[in-house]
Design an enzyme around this catalytic site. Structure first.
Site, PDB file in Angstrom:
ATOM      1  N   HIS A  25      45.977  29.387  29.241  1.00  0.00           N
ATOM      2  CA  HIS A  25      46.835  30.370  30.021  1.00  0.00           C
ATOM      3  C   HIS A  25      47.091  31.627  29.310  1.00  0.00           C
ATOM      4  O   HIS A  25      46.983  32.894  29.998  1.00  0.00           O
ATOM      5  CB  HIS A  25      48.264  29.879  30.393  1.00  0.00           C
ATOM      6  CG  HIS A  25      47.883  28.753  31.495  1.00  0.00           C
ATOM      7  ND1 HIS A  25      48.553  28.800  32.909  1.00  0.00           N
ATOM      8  CD2 HIS A  25      47.417  27.467  31.214  1.00  0.00           C
ATOM      9  CE1 HIS A  25      48.081  27.512  33.401  1.00  0.00           C
ATOM     10  NE2 HIS A  25      47.397  26.863  32.352  1.00  0.00           N
ATOM     11  N   ASP A 123      52.197  33.917  35.193  1.00  0.00           N
ATOM     12  CA  ASP A 123      51.634  32.941  35.186  1.00  0.00           C
ATOM     13  C   ASP A 123      51.873  32.148  36.718  1.00  0.00           C
ATOM     14  O   ASP A 123      52.706  32.254  37.336  1.00  0.00           O
ATOM     15  CB  ASP A 123      51.881  31.827  34.202  1.00  0.00           C
ATOM     16  CG  ASP A 123      51.162  30.545  33.972  1.00  0.00           C
ATOM     17  OD1 ASP A 123      49.957  31.121  33.324  1.00  0.00           O
ATOM     18  OD2 ASP A 123      50.995  29.693  34.513  1.00  0.00           O
TER      19      ASP A 123
END
Ligand SMILES: *[C@@H]1O[C@H](CO)[C@@H](O)[C@H](O)[C@H]1NC(C)=O
Ligand SMILES: *[C@@H]1O[C@H](CO)[C@@H](O)[C@H](O)[C@H]1NC(C)=O
Length: 474
Positions: A25, A123
């Protein structure tokens, strides 16, 4: 009348980036930041969580920050979470949930940034908690999706899929397939295991977040036409899901200079090998194979007859990754591998390895960042997906022609024997048409990233959108 300094301030596009836990991520966010920082008209604020799960994450962040001292760094101090209240014992999933529960701290953190923010890019695991905060700050919010556009289609479809567990005897599958409008069917075997259990933490997050995707101002994907044209076209045409906001295809993200590791990647060994002769083997930063499977992989590589560079990982979290190489592989196998392969137990500069003329193929777990890196460098992939989105990503590898997926190996099942591994690696490395196709994809990837290419155009469009909103606000 405003001074020229003020004018400069209000004209600057200022983006806050908020990644979640795990290298998979973090990396796309830092690469996206580096792309923005190449432009003279962009400022970046990076929000990181404290503490990180792995050492690799904190190291990577500090390398980024020293390469770009103009970046504003804000740290979100996580509130403690009682693990008994979270339905997972995986360190990364625990952390995702902890960040969700601490997301309200983002408001006070962002309210005083200067120059004023134009947008928040966060995210995908933070959609529902972050949207109200962005709204209260009158900030447009975007998700930077860390996997394939194909996986994004599945994420947006998830609530409809999961309702199938309750409604019919056959469950959510039709003849063992998931049928998402305008997307080629996805077999059950490619679906992340956690999402086959609607009570898992991953499933619960998607149940809450997928319907909220439509409240975002857009989704950014690290992909490009040459890799996933079907999925990208279907999503862009609005055929996949009404829940999806506009898509911005900002990929492929290249690896950047700041990612180079200090101890340096052992390219001296690669320098001594013939062109295209080496298999690069890496199963990613997050997953560890069982010890038995690790040894079968080692034996298989020896049996393939090809030279190899193998990045070995034997623990899920690298803070604890202290086992000696010999203990993991066994001294007998270590002996056999001498002279044929190099085994490394450290974070490496993957871009440098994949770009080396000696590397002819990549045995990969199909983490999305790895696939995009290989695509950019035109390196063919032998897909061995282990968990999560990797099965669906492996389908992209297969369908684009970038590589081969031995589907009978399953999604992280293990128990694959060395003879089989050796044979498949040998076939894969010798496959000339595959090499040519991968090189073609590499050319298309490069086309997307050159001056005036699709990446620059899409970034320009995004920045224009951010500036327009900001002017309307003022
Ligand atoms: C969407 O987000 C809001 C908060 O932003 C949350 O209350 C809600 O449960 C989320 N999910 C759905 C399905 O609306
Ligand atoms: C090379 O790979 C392609 C794609 O999977 C396959 O169709 C072809 O049969 C392979 N060729 C050889 C010689 O194995």
């Amino acid at each position: 009348m405003s001074s020229s300094g003020d004018l400069l301030n209000t004209k600057t596009t200022h983006v806050a980036l908020f990644p979640s836990a795990g290298m998979g991520h973090l990396i796309p966010f830092l690469r996206f930041a580096a792309l923005l920082l190449r432009r003279s008209d962009c400022r970046v604020t990076l929000i990181t969580i404290n503490p990180t799960v792995s050492l690799a994450e904190s190291r990577h962040t500090s390398q980024f920050l020293s390469a770009f001292p103009q970046v504003i760094h804000l740290q979100l101090e996580l509130l403690p979470v009682d693990p008994a209240t979270v339905n997972s014992d995986d360190p990364f999933w625990l952390r995702f949930e902890a960040i969700r529960r601490s997301a309200h701290l983002l408001g006070p953190l962002l309210s005083s940034t200067s120059p004023p923010l134009s947008a928040l890019v966060h995210d995908v695991s933070l959609v529902s908690p972050v949207i109200p905060i962005a709204q209260s700050l009158s900030l447009p919010s975007y998700v930077l999706f860390p996997a394939s556009a194909r996986m994004l289609s599945f994420v947006s479809y998830y609530p409809a899929f999961a309702s199938g567990f309750e409604s019919s005897n056959s469950g959510p599958f039709e003849g063992g397939l998931v049928r998402i409008p305008s997307i080629s069917p996805i077999p059950k075997s490619s679906i992340p295991t956690l999402l086959l259990d609607p009570k898992s933490l991953f499933a619960q997050i998607l149940m809450e977040d997928s319907p909220n995707l439509s409240r975002l101002n857009g989704i950014l994907v690290n992909s490009f036409e040459g890799l996933e044209s079907d999925s990208l076209k279907a999503i862009n045409a609005g055929k996949v899901s009404k829940a999806l906001p506009p898509l911005f295809t900002v990929g492929p993200f290249p690896p950047f200079e700041f990612e180079k590791v200090e101890w340096s990647t052992p390219t001296t060994w690669l320098d001594q090998q013939p062109d295209g002769s080496v298999v690069y083997v890496c199963f990613g930063s997050r997953t560890a194979l069982s010890r038995d499977q690790t040894r079968e992989v080692g034996e298989g590589l020896v049996k393939s007859g090809y030279r190899f560079m193998w990045i070995l990982k034997n623990m899920i979290v690298d803070r604890e990754d202290y086992d000696d190489l010999k203990d993991v592989v066994g001294s007998e196998l270590m002996e056999k591998m001498k002279g044929r392969g190099l085994v490394i137990k450290q974070w490496v500069d993957q871009g440098e390895i994949l770009g080396h003329r000696a590397v002819g193929g990549f045995l990969s777990h199909c983490g999305w960042n790895s696939i995009v890196e290989a695509a950019l460098l035109g390196v063919k992939i032998l897909a061995w997906p282990l968990h999560g989105d990797q099965g669906i990503n492996a389908e992209v590898v297969r369908d684009s022609g970038l590589g081969i997926w031995v589907e009978s190996w399953g999604l992280g099942c293990g128990g694959i024997k060395s003879n089989e591994i050796g044979e498949r690696v040998r076939e894969f490395m010798g496959n000339e048409s595959l090499r040519r196709r991968a090189a073609e994809i590499g050319d298309m990837a490069t086309q997307a990233t050159v001056v005036g290419g699709s990446q620059e155009k899409t970034l320009g469009r995004l920045i224009q959108e951010w500036d327009k909103r900001k002017m309307a606000k003022e």
